[in-house]
Write an enzyme that holds these catalytic residues in place. Sequence first.
Site, short mmCIF file in Angstrom:
data_model
loop_
_atom_site.label_atom_id
_atom_site.label_comp_id
_atom_site.label_asym_id
_atom_site.label_seq_id
_atom_site.Cartn_x
_atom_site.Cartn_y
_atom_site.Cartn_z
N HIS A 1 -3.74 -5.21 -7.02
CA HIS A 1 -3.75 -4.13 -6.10
C HIS A 1 -5.49 -3.09 -6.63
O HIS A 1 -6.30 -3.06 -5.42
CB HIS A 1 -2.83 -3.57 -5.28
CG HIS A 1 -3.47 -2.36 -4.37
ND1 HIS A 1 -2.78 -2.47 -2.29
CD2 HIS A 1 -4.31 -0.98 -4.66
CE1 HIS A 1 -3.53 -1.73 -2.44
NE2 HIS A 1 -3.94 -0.10 -2.92
N GLU A 2 -5.15 -2.42 -7.31
CA GLU A 2 -5.55 -1.41 -8.22
C GLU A 2 -7.03 -2.19 -8.58
O GLU A 2 -8.77 -1.35 -8.94
CB GLU A 2 -5.32 -0.73 -9.15
CG GLU A 2 -3.94 0.20 -9.02
CD GLU A 2 -4.15 1.21 -7.01
OE1 GLU A 2 -5.64 1.77 -7.51
OE2 GLU A 2 -3.27 1.37 -6.55
#
Length: 387
Positions: free
Chosen positions: A68-69
């Site tokens: 996600h990051e």
Amino acid sequence: MWGNAIRIARIHGFEIKVDASWLLIAALIVWSLATAYFPVEFPDARTPALLVMAVAAMLGLFGSLIVHELAHAIVARRFGLRISGITLFLFGGVAELQSEPVSGATEFWIAIAGPFASFCLALGFWFSALVSDIIGLPAAALSIFGYLAVINLVLALFNLLPAFPMDGGRVLRAWLWTRSGDLVMSTRHAVTVSNVIAYGVIALGLYAVFSGALAAGLWPILIGLFLLATSRASLARLETEVAFDGRTVATFMTRDPWTARVDQSLSDLVNNVFLEHAITFAPVLENGTLLGYVDTQIVRKIDREHWTTVMVEDVIENVNNDNSVFCDMTGLDLMARIMKTGRRKFLVVDAERLAGVITLTDVLAVINVSREVGPAPHQSYSRTAPE
Ligand SMILES: [Zn+2]
């Protein structure tokens, strides 16, 4: 900010770090999965097997958060922004942008990339669960994939809540920013929406706590408080940046300040400089040369009965790199210096001569006026893209 972060890997040139607080979350996740979640599906399973499943699921979640990051970081890099790294901490992950996006569109794409990645992961794990069922993998694999599909879907949806500076809040700000062209006003509106959500989340948590679900209620309360604090801090940082855009110490320092002489007694200093001009800080000069400063704090350390005999030269704080700044220092750098050292008053020097004095009060005045009526008209606040 992440003093306790441990570097664990480097992916695509991004440093991946884990804050000590995440280890606590990892332990909580393993514990709740092994004692509550998996035993429901596998009532006959033994503790070691449940623990192995719980650890595998936790590692899957850990990898999902990093993906996600990474999605945020990769898109940000494509837009030319620099990322110092990715850190997992108590409330999830954060991709640390060294500079902020330069337009609403840029911010939108960077913000939406994370939830999009989580949606893709949710689909991927759901598909994996289907395939493992078809090819006859053990039921444990199916259960772990199912858990990861659900948790990624929850992550995507939760991050899309319009609470600033979460992804959804950034999307909201990007939209407002694109429409109005006013970054500060858009941030203020986004923070207002964010505060409403944060108070709502806290209220839900309190309701849970008073209904007896103490553990379940504490988490939303913590997240709500975290959102309130971070959105406020983001707004304050932006307002400070805007207020000081392009301004140096020379533009808002006090020029020609009242000064003291080395051969002055403290009682003379107190009566004829501090009290007379209502100041608490005075540079000390001798024949036009800056020697240092005296202030009311220094004087208060000397017993009043000695004020007539003690001279300024006996108590002077000599000018040095800690208590002086140059005229051309930027307002933001000065602010950073004040935060770092806790010092509130500085001598301003220009070619080794006294140019003025600058205090925390001057700095706050600039921020307050800019906050109330907008930045000075000669400034066109623009975010500068990194080289
Ligand atoms: Zn995100």
